[in-house]
Scaffold this motif. Structure first.
Motif, short mmCIF file in Angstrom:
data_model
loop_
_atom_site.label_atom_id
_atom_site.label_comp_id
_atom_site.label_asym_id
_atom_site.label_seq_id
_atom_site.Cartn_x
_atom_site.Cartn_y
_atom_site.Cartn_z
N UNK A 32 0.80 -1.23 0.00
CA UNK A 32 0.00 0.00 0.00
C UNK A 32 0.82 1.27 0.00
N UNK A 33 2.14 1.13 -0.06
CA UNK A 33 3.04 2.30 0.01
C UNK A 33 3.46 2.77 -1.38
N UNK A 34 3.92 4.02 -1.41
CA UNK A 34 4.66 4.48 -2.58
C UNK A 34 5.98 3.71 -2.62
N UNK A 35 6.33 3.21 -3.79
CA UNK A 35 7.61 2.51 -3.96
C UNK A 35 8.33 3.14 -5.14
N UNK A 36 9.59 3.52 -4.93
CA UNK A 36 10.38 4.15 -5.97
C UNK A 36 11.60 3.28 -6.27
N UNK A 37 12.00 3.30 -7.54
CA UNK A 37 13.19 2.58 -7.95
C UNK A 37 14.00 3.49 -8.87
N UNK A 38 15.31 3.34 -8.84
CA UNK A 38 16.16 4.16 -9.70
C UNK A 38 17.60 3.70 -9.61
#
Length: 810
Positions: free
Chosen positions: A683-689
């Motif tokens: 349910x969270x924001x998930x960022x990848x980079x």
């Protein structure tokens, strides 16, 4: 030894390659992935938000040698354009989506845009029009039309008289007509019959029986045409002036008849000087002959104007969102107006000559004071005021203030102008080894009021455009190995400028391979990059009044080669090229987060400090105590990836797992590549980079005795360093023993503080204590940060012992 403590107020001096003993407080030996900010300090550079991958490019790195440009129309319409140098094909993509736009062109525009070097292609965007210039193409004029002199003659009967011989010589034949006497006999007394003008004209016309191709009576004139060059003369009356004959020219306008043949062209040779000659064309009301008027026109034996196939073409953004590449030859109409380079409508090669770029190559294109301009050799050519496509005078009889401007920058050195920067004083012109200022003393730019003067004599690179940085203009010079940058400060009218070498303190730092240079006036920022490297070199300054408070060099390193850069509204757009394709990133140069997912307990919100960072939009799954997240296909999984978990998308006040971050371990299944996150964060924001590291390498800090400078012969021992940081996350410190090659991580002692569990781990400020206890000559200190959170290095204070070494300082 005496206990001492000295403070380094900031690190905004940036990189300097000078000896440590010459460095000013705040200068460093290297600054990688840093960004100087007078308010926040030396901060970790912003991450690059992934915008799009350019669609339709099948082979990675296949367009690295294309010319690339950006078109910024407004906040919602941003495009990136490539011009393939070998074919001249233009392609356009939407920056936000990467979707390729429809572009129509012609074989002619492709031919014009074909070049041997992509750097030969330049451009200028004005609203929906982007003008594309090929500096390798020579401008030509249209062919001179076929025309022969003495193929027409006009016989004007100006007086009538009884019993008078009217003689006309056509070629070698002479024809005469004698008017009748003034009375008729037979019935006394004799009757006087009036002599009509038409009787004389008809009589002369009837007498001319040969030597012409066509003959026509028009009011009091006889108009003859011929199939070969033919001289025509005429005389009548005591002084021979009862009739007059003109062919291709007259000496004054008053000698022209009120009625004539439609489209008949006559030269008015006022004096013996060619410059004051002009040409008139008769416009008949009925389109054939008779009543009408004379209007100014061009000579019949000169080129009508510019050959559009050799002139810049235009990239048009159409109303439906498509694009068209078109020559300015009237083949395209916008709002009922045909787009075309204006013809030469009046004069000849003396009174209205071609602009100086005809027969030469145009080196640059610009817009200034409502005039479109070109640079050619040592000339500056500017269009009619408000009429961008007209480089000819509208009348050859007088000079008007709106006429085109065409001026040479005379110099004792060979000067080939290649770049121009509009500034408040006028136009700053650049050649390979000189700089000029084009200006108007009273502010009005007219042909008679503009001058060019030499202001400096520095070498400049013809391919890298100078960048306007606000109060200064930066231009580039290259030698065999390195790139040098110079700032030129222009002053008031007729005042000598100041030129300084901005790269003087980094003479062997910026590589010779720099291929793109841009600037931002409102950020005081210059950026240089090369297509064969992932490094970007930045120079940033800040001034208050006439005092420069900051001048700083730093370097950024991205995950792939940098092909193109552009700045708009405090956002740096970067096009990268690697095995993953062509990606577009946006780096915000000011603190203005575009996502709300990373917020700490105190309400500070930031974007992820990752390159090509992307918010996962697919639906993660939770099973076996881990969250499974599929990696978007545009990421290169062979490079170092990192994830960071943000707030809950629903009920974000619950900070569950916010700030959780780790390196991505790539796994695969039938659905593609994925990674796992401990716990349930579906349910969270998930960022990848892509992960990147900030590195700040510090110089040796010997004890400074004020104005006497650093005491490098005394004995200084550094006991510890205290770093004050602003908004940011954890900072690491590496120390290298100068007798060894490897670096050793030193854990800084963080001043006691807290942050709530499960919130993003960054605070307003921290103080770190780093133990050293070494002489400055024995170690090198490096400050690092490789987490996806901000870092702000505000100041540093070192503590230690100092002894003069038993020598008295004089």
């Amino acid at each position: 030894m005496t206990a001492v403590s000295q403070r380094i107020p900031n690190f905004l001096g940036g990189v300097s390659q000078q000896a440590d003993e010459k460095l000013f407080p705040g200068q460093v030996k290297d600054a990688l992935n840093c960004y100087p900010d007078t308010t926040l300090g030396m901060i970790k550079r912003p991450g690059g938000k992934f915008l799009s991958t350019l669609a339709g490019i099948d082979t990675a790195q296949s367009k690295d040698d294309d010319a690339w440009l950006t078109v910024f129309r407004d906040d919602d319409t941003k495009y990136i354009v490539s011009i393939e140098k070998t074919t001249g094909i233009v392609r356009v993509w939407d920056i936000a989506t990467g979707i390729e736009q429809t572009v129509t062109d012609t074989a002619g525009t492709r031919t014009y845009l074909t070049a041997s070097d992509y750097r030969s292609l330049k451009w200028l965007t004005i609203n929906d029009f982007t003008y594309l210039l090929n500096t390798e193409k020579t401008v030509a004029a249209k062919p001179i039309p076929s025309w022969n002199a003495k193929r027409q003659a006009t016989i004007v009967v100006s007086s009538v008289e009884y019993d008078t011989i009217y003689k006309v010589t056509v070629g070698s034949s002479t024809y005469t007509f004698t008017s009748r006497t003034n009375y008729v006999t037979g019935t006394p007394p004799p009757q006087v019959l009036p002599l009509e003008l038409s009787e004389i004209v008809n009589g002369i016309s009837g007498a001319i029986t040969g030597g012409f191709a066509t003959k026509e009576i028009i009011d009091n004139t006889i108009y003859l045409t011929f199939s070969s060059d033919t001289d025509v003369k005429g005389e009548a009356g005591p002084d021979g002036k009862y009739i007059r004959v003109y062919q291709d020219s007259v000496d004054t306008f008053n000698r022209l008849p009120e009625q004539a043949k439609h489209n008949q062209v006559v030269k008015v040779a006022n004096t013996s000087a060619d410059k004051d000659d002009f040409y008139l064309k008769f416009v008949a009301e009925n389109g054939t002959s008779g009543k009408g008027y004379w209007e100014e026109t061009r000579a019949p034996n000169v080129s009508t104007g510019l050959d559009p196939t050799t002139m810049p073409v235009v990239l048009l953004r159409l109303g439906n969102g498509n694009f068209q590449v078109a020559p300015l030859d009237a083949s395209v109409t916008i709002n009922g107006l045909a787009l075309a380079w204006e013809e030469r409508l009046v004069g000849d090669e003396e009174s209205n000559e071609h602009p100086s770029f005809v027969g030469n190559k145009i080196e640059d294109i610009f817009l200034f004071n409502n005039r479109l301009g070109f640079l050619t050799q040592d000339n500056v050519s500017m269009s009619q005021a408000g009429d961008y496509y007209n480089f000819y005078q509208k009348t050859a009889t007088t000079q008007v203030i709106s006429d085109p401007i065409d001026l040479s920058c005379s110099s004792i050195r060979p000067a080939v102008l290649n770049s121009v920067v509009p500034i408040s004083q006028g136009l700053l012109l650049f050649s390979n080894n000189q700089q000029f200022l084009m200006e108007a003393e009273n502010g009005a730019w007219t042909p008679a009021n503009v001058s060019i003067r030499t202001i400096s004599n520095y070498e400049g690179d013809k391919y890298l455009r100078p960048a306007d940085l606000g109060s200064t203009v930066m231009f580039v010079s290259r030698n065999q190995s390195w790139t040098r940058t110079f700032e030129i400060f222009t002053r008031g009218q007729r005042e000598a400028p100041t030129v300084t070498e901005a790269s003087k303190i980094v003479p062997e730092w910026i590589p010779q391979s720099i291929s793109t240079a841009i600037g931002s006036a409102q950020n005081g920022l210059w950026i240089g990059s090369g297509r064969t490297s992932s490094d970007i070199y930045l120079f940033r300054y800040y001034e208050e009044g006439d005092e420069r408070k900051m001048a700083s060099w730093v370097k950024w390193r991205l995950y792939s080669n940098v092909i193109h850069t552009a700045i708009q509204e405090d956002v740096l757009y970067v096009l990268t090229s690697g095995s993953e394709g062509y990606n577009l990133l946006s780096h915000k140069l000011v603190q203005s987060p575009s996502t709300g997912g990373l917020t700490n307990y105190f309400g500070n919100t930031v974007d992820p400090y990752l390159d090509a960072w992307y918010e996962i939009t697919s639906t993660p799954t939770f099973a076996g105590g881990v969250t499974k997240v599929y990696i978007p296909s545009f990421f290169n999984t062979s490079k170092e990836l990192q994830y960071v978990v943000g707030l809950l998308k629903v009920n974000p006040s619950n900070l569950k797992e916010s700030g959780l971050t780790d390196a991505v371990t790539v796994l695969s299944d039938g659905g593609g590549d994925y990674f796992e996150i401990p716990g349930d964060v579906t349910g969270n924001y998930i960022y990848i980079g892509y992960k990147y590291q900030m590195e700040l390498t510090l110089p040796r800090y010997n004890y400074s005795a004020g104005d006497q400078g650093y005491d490098f012969i005394g004995v200084t021992t550094t006991a510890r360093m205290k770093f004050y940081t602003g908004l940011g996350g954890a900072v690491n410190f590496n120390v290298k023993d100068n007798t060894r090659a490897e670096w050793t991580e030193v854990s800084g002692v963080q001043i006691g503080d807290v942050y709530p569990a499960d919130s993003s781990p960054f605070r307003d400020s921290f103080i770190y204590k780093v133990p050293i206890y070494q002489r400055p000559d024995n170690y090198t200190m490096k400050v690092l940060s490789n987490n996806p959170f901000p870092v702000s290095l505000v100041a540093m204070q070192w503590e230690g012992q100092y002894s003069q070494g038993f020598y008295r300082r004089a």
